[in-house]
Write an enzyme that holds these catalytic residues in place. Structure first.
Site, PDB file in Angstrom:
ATOM      1  CE  LYS A 117     -28.400  -4.616  39.780  1.00  0.00           C
ATOM      2  NZ  LYS A 117     -27.274  -4.720  40.713  1.00  0.00           N
ATOM      3  CB  SER A 162     -18.708   4.663  42.135  1.00  0.00           C
ATOM      4  OG  SER A 162     -18.643   3.300  41.932  1.00  0.00           O
ATOM      5  CG  HIS A 211     -26.541  -5.946  35.306  1.00  0.00           C
ATOM      6  ND1 HIS A 211     -25.684  -6.630  36.132  1.00  0.00           N
ATOM      7  CD2 HIS A 211     -26.269  -4.642  35.529  1.00  0.00           C
ATOM      8  CE1 HIS A 211     -24.943  -5.771  36.814  1.00  0.00           C
ATOM      9  NE2 HIS A 211     -25.275  -4.559  36.454  1.00  0.00           N
ATOM     10  CG  ASP A 221     -28.325  -3.582  43.817  1.00  0.00           C
ATOM     11  OD1 ASP A 221     -29.456  -3.710  43.318  1.00  0.00           O
ATOM     12  OD2 ASP A 221     -27.289  -3.439  43.120  1.00  0.00           O
ATOM     13  CE1 TYR A 238     -22.546  -5.195  39.920  1.00  0.00           C
ATOM     14  CE2 TYR A 238     -23.976  -5.361  41.828  1.00  0.00           C
ATOM     15  CZ  TYR A 238     -23.653  -4.772  40.624  1.00  0.00           C
ATOM     16  OH  TYR A 238     -24.428  -3.755  40.136  1.00  0.00           O
ATOM     17  N   PRO A 257     -19.125  10.802  40.390  1.00  0.00           N
ATOM     18  CG  PRO A 257     -17.812  12.736  40.248  1.00  0.00           C
ATOM     19  CD  PRO A 257     -19.204  12.264  40.454  1.00  0.00           C
ATOM     20  CG  LEU A 300     -12.910   9.631  41.372  1.00  0.00           C
ATOM     21  CD1 LEU A 300     -13.020  10.319  42.730  1.00  0.00           C
ATOM     22  CD2 LEU A 300     -12.079  10.485  40.421  1.00  0.00           C
ATOM     23  CG  ASN A 312     -15.833  -2.341  51.088  1.00  0.00           C
ATOM     24  OD1 ASN A 312     -16.807  -3.091  51.065  1.00  0.00           O
ATOM     25  ND2 ASN A 312     -15.078  -2.138  50.029  1.00  0.00           N
ATOM     26  NE  ARG A 324     -16.154   7.339  53.917  1.00  0.00           N
ATOM     27  CZ  ARG A 324     -15.146   7.352  53.064  1.00  0.00           C
ATOM     28  NH1 ARG A 324     -14.992   6.349  52.210  1.00  0.00           N
ATOM     29  NH2 ARG A 324     -14.298   8.357  53.041  1.00  0.00           N
TER      30      ARG A 324
END
Ligand code: NAD
Length: 326
Positions: free
Chosen positions: A79, A222, A112, A45, A50, A220, A224, A277, A281
């Site tokens: 987008k 992303s 977007h 995505d 970006y 939240p 912080l 990254n 995960r």
């Protein structure tokens, strides 16, 4: 690991889990995307905003050239940014983005945000985000969504995009759009997590055969890491990873909290595009189909709803708020 797919109104199949490219540094994006493909990701995505479409495309091309995947097994979403909504700019910009990815076509091309900003020549100022200049000037433009949507339809006619859709739209605009769309609205991408469930919007999308894709599935988390104007709404809000409801379910199913959050969405037919990254995960976020929660458990997560939106230009553009969410 194969990811289940969902059929879009265009007839194309879209993986239910993908990899989000926001905040993936361009220096490492090619390698990250290549490794994500090795891990099993097939959907990426992206967005002009970006700033890593070129590098993401490079990572995919490397995987194709090494025989790991075929082009048709990969699904690219990207987008159109707000400065290019006018008909004289939208198609040109989309074609330039398609060239930048270097993979022949875009699988899903989205508007977007449902708001237009004044045009800025990319040769003069590339990736402007919300601002005209370094002083933070915001200049809105007045462009009907229909004008931009018809440009996206032209992209389908010309084979540049296979499917088209929108992001950050609310029910009224979405309903209006479906009244004139010549090509179907295949997907609606929205902020969606247990603190911002938007059940009415999800229902409107579903009843129009529009697949919902959730962004910022971890709430939240992303935001912080962003500068203060963007992160203020996270203050005093417990992260979803620490929430006892989420943790309790993670323990019960012997999975992680992130897997519970992503499974809550996909069990309700909402696609997800988490970003990480970190290799472990990455793997974990894809591996979410080995358990299913009960209806009561899904509801207990939905009941955490606070109507709390983090990605809101009516909030973080402090000098010139744009109230697309009221
Ligand atoms: P996200 O919910 O994917 O969260 C990312 C954060 O969670 C990062 O800090 C990451 O390190 C952390 N994280 C990821 N996996 C984890 C795990 N298993 N355990 C613990 N922490 C983990 O947030 P996002 O990046 O805001 O959204 C995902 C994608 O959605 C973006 O990359 C982008 O592609 C898309 N997006 C679209 C829009 C839009 O306007 N359409 C806006 C924001 C994001």
């Amino acid at each position: 690991m194969t990811t289940p797919t969902v059929k879009l109104a265009s007839g194309e199949e879209m993986p239910l889990v993908g990899f989000g490219l926001w905040k993936v540094p361009k220096e490492t994006a090619a390698e990250t995307v290549y490794n994500a493909i090795k891990t099993g990701y097939r959907l990426f995505d992206g967005a002009y905003d970006y700033q890593n479409e070129k590098e993401a495309g490079e990572g995919i091309r490397r995987a194709i050239s090494e025989g790991l995947v075929k082009r048709e097994e990969i699904f690219i979403t990207t987008k159109l940014w707000n400065n290019y909504h006018r008909k004289e700019h939208a198609v040109k910009m989309a074609k330039a983005q398609n060239e930048t990815w270097g993979l022949g076509y875009i699988d899903l091309f989205l508007i977007h945000f449902p708001c237009a900003l004044k045009y800025i020549d990319p040769a003069v100022r590339q990736y402007p985000a919300w601002w005209m200049d370094d002083q933070g000037t915001v200049q809105e433009d007045k462009v009907p969504i229909r004008e931009t949507w018809e440009c996206l339809e032209q992209l389908v006619d010309e084979g540049v995009a296979k499917s088209i859709g929108v992001s950050n739209f609310q029910p009224q605009l979405l309903t209006d759009l479906t009244s004139y769309a010549r090509h179907p609205v295949s997907s609606l991408q929205i902020e969606h997590h247990p603190y911002l469930v938007q059940p009415g919007l999800v229902d409107v999308a579903k009843s129009n055969n529009i697949v919902v894709t959730a962004y910022s599935s971890f709430g939240p988390q992303s935001f912080l890491e962003l500068p203060p104007d963007f992160s203020k709404r996270t203050q005093g809000v417990p992260t979803l990873f620490e929430h006892e409801t989420i943790n309790g379910l993670a323990k019960k199913y012997n999975v992680t909290s992130s897997q519970v959050l992503l499974r809550w969405a996909t069990q309700r037919d909402v696609a997800v595009i988490p970003k990480s990254n970190n290799k472990d995960r990455l793997k974990q976020n894809l591996d979410i189909f080995g358990f299913s929660m009960t209806k009561e458990e899904l509801d207990s997560i939905s009941n955490l709803d606070k109507g709390l939106r983090f990605n809101d230009p009516g909030f973080y553009l402090i000098n010139h708020p744009i109230h697309i969410f009221a």
